[in-house]
Design an enzyme around this catalytic site. Structure first.
Site, mmCIF file in Angstrom:
data_model
loop_
_atom_site.group_PDB
_atom_site.id
_atom_site.type_symbol
_atom_site.label_atom_id
_atom_site.label_comp_id
_atom_site.label_asym_id
_atom_site.label_seq_id
_atom_site.Cartn_x
_atom_site.Cartn_y
_atom_site.Cartn_z
ATOM 1 N N GLY A 36 0.840 -1.214 0.000
ATOM 2 C CA GLY A 36 0.000 0.000 0.000
ATOM 3 C C GLY A 36 0.863 1.246 0.000
ATOM 4 N N HIS A 37 1.815 1.290 0.934
ATOM 5 C CA HIS A 37 2.733 2.432 0.980
ATOM 6 C C HIS A 37 3.538 2.532 -0.328
ATOM 7 C CE1 HIS A 37 2.587 1.248 5.404
ATOM 8 N NE2 HIS A 37 2.243 2.510 5.476
ATOM 9 N N GLY A 155 -3.180 7.577 1.062
ATOM 10 C CA GLY A 155 -4.008 6.455 0.632
ATOM 11 C C GLY A 155 -5.482 6.691 0.896
ATOM 12 N N ASP A 158 -7.340 5.336 4.211
ATOM 13 C CA ASP A 158 -7.608 6.222 5.351
ATOM 14 C C ASP A 158 -8.347 7.448 4.796
ATOM 15 O OD1 ASP A 158 -5.939 4.759 7.485
ATOM 16 O OD2 ASP A 158 -4.599 4.905 5.778
HETATM 17 P P1 AMP Z 1 0.545 4.800 7.718
HETATM 18 O O1 AMP Z 1 1.961 4.340 7.703
HETATM 19 O O2 AMP Z 1 -0.437 3.756 8.167
HETATM 20 O O3 AMP Z 1 0.359 6.119 8.430
HETATM 21 O O4 AMP Z 1 0.162 5.080 6.213
HETATM 22 C C1 AMP Z 1 0.912 5.973 5.423
HETATM 23 C C2 AMP Z 1 0.182 6.260 4.160
HETATM 24 O O5 AMP Z 1 -0.017 5.044 3.436
HETATM 25 C C3 AMP Z 1 -1.217 6.864 4.396
HETATM 26 O O6 AMP Z 1 -1.453 7.862 3.416
HETATM 27 C C4 AMP Z 1 -2.116 5.682 4.197
HETATM 28 O O7 AMP Z 1 -3.426 6.028 3.789
HETATM 29 C C5 AMP Z 1 -1.384 4.932 3.097
HETATM 30 N N1 AMP Z 1 -1.800 3.537 3.078
HETATM 31 C C6 AMP Z 1 -1.768 2.651 4.110
HETATM 32 N N2 AMP Z 1 -2.291 1.473 3.731
HETATM 33 C C7 AMP Z 1 -2.680 1.615 2.438
HETATM 34 C C8 AMP Z 1 -3.308 0.749 1.487
HETATM 35 N N3 AMP Z 1 -3.641 -0.493 1.785
HETATM 36 N N4 AMP Z 1 -3.541 1.240 0.258
HETATM 37 C C9 AMP Z 1 -3.204 2.521 -0.071
HETATM 38 N N5 AMP Z 1 -2.613 3.371 0.769
HETATM 39 C C10 AMP Z 1 -2.364 2.931 2.021
#
Ligand code: AMP
Length: 314
Positions: A36-37, A155, A158
């Site tokens: 995802g990231h 993403g 969220d």
């Molecule tokens: P986090 O590390 O959880 O704060 O996420 C960092 C970024 O990655 C945020 O913009 C999230 O929305 C995005 N993100 C996390 N998981 C996914 C996913 N499965 N698909 C797309 N973007 C994601």
């Protein structure tokens, strides 16, 4: 790839890049990187000259009983994944570097300023995680101020966070354009998340996929012509009710731009939920959503559900 730990060093690097005419793309993360990231990094790579990724587990966005201490921090792995995906600069500051000495003031940090985005922060996750969106908006504002990027990638998983950050960037006149990227999903539809690691393999494979089944069932109900939010909710609830080791925190049907509650479905519609899956130490709070665009004139419905990308485990 250049790993930077100091704010001043990052400022200097981006200023130099900007002076030589490069565009800057920024991907903020809390690490525990997954596909995802990496999808965000890949898009930044395609669209910008210099790609900056931050890995920072932000204490401001965790409540006192939440998982700040246990949140995954596999930094070496994150660094090599970020590099493979095309990251040029990996920003990895300490909490002290970002917020000053622990215990100076505030809730264990030295930061006195908080950025609050009204309305969009209040329902859904905001109702169950007090202070969460202020923590997110504050750290993102700070990172935007340091990084001064042309585009920052967030993403759609969220989704509420994406709207909050976009509004914040607009209201505070950051130059940075906030770009939304489709949710990346495992083979069974489960949205990829660093917190999926908390779950047992069994729960990840079997229980958690119900979330996707429920959301897609909801989308199909709308495609089939349902326009009443109450009836849609009942259909989705039917799928979620009675699943073992599964507690629904919220299920919301809202306007996908304003987050206003809807009785009748039209225009951009968000179906979003938060559920607790698993038990004991193998329990995680998962959020997911789907966005639909209903054309009231033609009856046409476009569904934004994300992309299935990866077998589990990674
Ligand atoms: P986090 O590390 O959880 O704060 O996420 C960092 C970024 O990655 C945020 O913009 C999230 O929305 C995005 N993100 C996390 N998981 C996914 C996913 N499965 N698909 C797309 N973007 C994601």
């Amino acid at each position: 790839m250049n790993v930077i730990e100091r704010i001043d060093d990052l400022r200097q690097t981006v200023t130099q890049a900007r002076c030589s005419g490069q565009s800057i793309g920024f991907v903020p993360t809390m690490g525990g990187l997954h596909a995802g990231h990496l999808r965000l990094v890949a898009q930044a790579r395609r669209e910008c000259d210099l790609v900056v990724v931050s890995v920072f587990v932000n204490p401001l966005q965790f409540g006192p009983t939440e998982d700040f201490a246990s949140y995954p921090r596999p930094f070496e792995r994150d660094a090599s994944l970020a590099q493979e995906a095309g990251c040029d600069v990996l920003f990895h500051p300490s909490v002290e570097e970002m917020y000053g000495q622990a215990g100076q003031s505030g809730a264990g940090t030295g930061v006195l300023t908080s950025v609050a985005v009204a309305q969009l922060s209040e329902p859904m996750c905001g109702a169950y995680r007090p202070g969460f969106f202020a923590g997110v908006a504050t750290v993102v504002a700070k990172l935007f101020a340091i990084c001064d990027a042309d585009r920052a990638y967030f993403g759609m998983k969220d989704y509420q966070q994406l709207l909050v950050v976009r509004q914040m960037a607009h209201d505070l006149s950051f130059r940075t354009e906030v770009v939304g990227v489709p949710t990346q999903r495992a083979h069974n539809g489960l949205a990829l998340s660093s917190r999926n690691e908390y779950l047992s393999v069994d729960d990840r494979e079997r229980e958690a996929e119900i979330i996707y089944v429920a959301l897609m069932g909801g989308a199909q109900t709308i495609v089939d012509g349902e326009r009443h939010a109450k009836a849609l909710r009942a259909k989705i609830d039917d799928v979620l009710v009675g699943v073992e080791r599964f507690d629904v925190e919220y299920l919301e049907i809202r306007d996908a731009e304003t987050l206003a509650e809807l009785d009748l479905l039209s225009g951009p519609v968000l179906i979003a939920l938060a559920v607790w899956v698993g038990s004991g130490s193998q329990r995680a709070r998962l959020i997911d959503n789907i966005v639909l665009h209903i054309d009231d004139d033609t009856g046409r419905v476009d569904v934004e559900a994300g992309e299935i990308v990866e077998e589990y485990p990674a």
